[in-house]
Design an enzyme around this catalytic site. Sequence first.
Site, mmCIF file in Angstrom:
data_model
loop_
_atom_site.group_PDB
_atom_site.id
_atom_site.type_symbol
_atom_site.label_atom_id
_atom_site.label_comp_id
_atom_site.label_asym_id
_atom_site.label_seq_id
_atom_site.Cartn_x
_atom_site.Cartn_y
_atom_site.Cartn_z
ATOM 1 N N SER A 158 0.954 -0.872 -0.059
ATOM 2 C CA SER A 158 -0.243 0.127 -0.032
ATOM 3 C C SER A 158 0.895 1.246 -0.068
ATOM 4 O O SER A 158 1.535 1.593 -0.966
ATOM 5 C CB SER A 158 -1.036 0.016 1.190
ATOM 6 O OG SER A 158 -1.884 0.911 1.014
ATOM 7 N N ASP A 237 -10.112 -5.534 -3.478
ATOM 8 C CA ASP A 237 -9.492 -4.559 -2.599
ATOM 9 C C ASP A 237 -10.338 -3.184 -2.661
ATOM 10 O O ASP A 237 -10.506 -2.684 -3.636
ATOM 11 C CB ASP A 237 -7.965 -4.151 -3.204
ATOM 12 C CG ASP A 237 -7.097 -3.238 -2.345
ATOM 13 O OD1 ASP A 237 -7.845 -2.320 -1.794
ATOM 14 O OD2 ASP A 237 -6.095 -3.509 -2.339
ATOM 15 N N HIS A 270 -7.242 -6.260 0.498
ATOM 16 C CA HIS A 270 -6.231 -5.250 0.973
ATOM 17 C C HIS A 270 -5.382 -5.663 2.288
ATOM 18 O O HIS A 270 -4.340 -5.038 2.582
ATOM 19 C CB HIS A 270 -6.680 -3.724 1.076
ATOM 20 C CG HIS A 270 -5.677 -2.739 1.028
ATOM 21 N ND1 HIS A 270 -4.909 -2.629 -0.210
ATOM 22 C CD2 HIS A 270 -4.993 -2.057 1.945
ATOM 23 C CE1 HIS A 270 -3.979 -1.605 -0.112
ATOM 24 N NE2 HIS A 270 -4.036 -1.170 1.398
#
Length: 294
Positions: A158, A237, A270
């Site tokens: 991320s 995600d 995620h």
Amino acid sequence: MRASQTLPDGVTLQKQHVCHGGEQRFYQHDSGVIGLPMRFSVYLPPAALAGERCPAIFFLAGLTCTEETFMIKAGAQAIAAREGLILIAPDTSPRGAGIPGEADAWDFGVGAGFYLDATQAPWSRHYRMQTYIVDELRQLVTALLPVQEQAIGIMGHSMGGHGALTLALRHPGVFRSVSAFAPIAAPMHCPWGRKAFSGYLGDDESTWAQYDASALMSAQNTAPFSGGILIDQGLEDPFLHEQLQPEKFALACLSVRQALNLRCHAGYDHSYYFITSFIEDHLLHHKKQLQTYR
């Protein structure tokens, strides 16, 4: 180096655990670059404890995470122990800077350093994560631990995926391999990135491209990583379309003929459940490239 040996001034070993025949360690040190104490974690495989110099991989974690998150959740140590890889995870930002409002938002300030060198006051005094990782922390761990200095890779998740891609592209002679999980791939074009860049770098958007992986890749004259780049992305995600935008990075790679293995996975989100599902592939990706520098 064994834990019983004397540490350099300003460096403390806070805790350690035997793990898969190696050692999981957590350090704190006085950072001259940051101007505050900083924490980082290290996994040493059995080969390193036996005195062998090993390739090392930096892992940069995402928003709200710390130096512990990857080591606790990713399940990477068993693979690193088998493959003879040292893992290094820095914290995600300075802490205790005393900047008003530094902890008010989860996506800016504490836990959200974005792996750049801030230029805007009051952040520019302490928020210098790029220089900290590339120079100070790298030099510290190579002096402290049996790291092969020419065999260092970088990966992240991320915000940390953004950091891994940008630091690798800015410093390809330092980081010989790179991969990412669900990276913020075009931060100039997403809310997380625009908020961070405007706060840390100011309103002049021409200065932002130096920390945008898609812009950096598009500006390359030749493909910088001959062994390719690996990115894994979950299709469930929730941040995929608004915040991550890996398709922009893929187009940038195509424009300079940089080999990219962008793998999109149905059903995955995620979280670290996603990361632990594919961490072995990433560590093997790095080992394959780094072993050429041994």
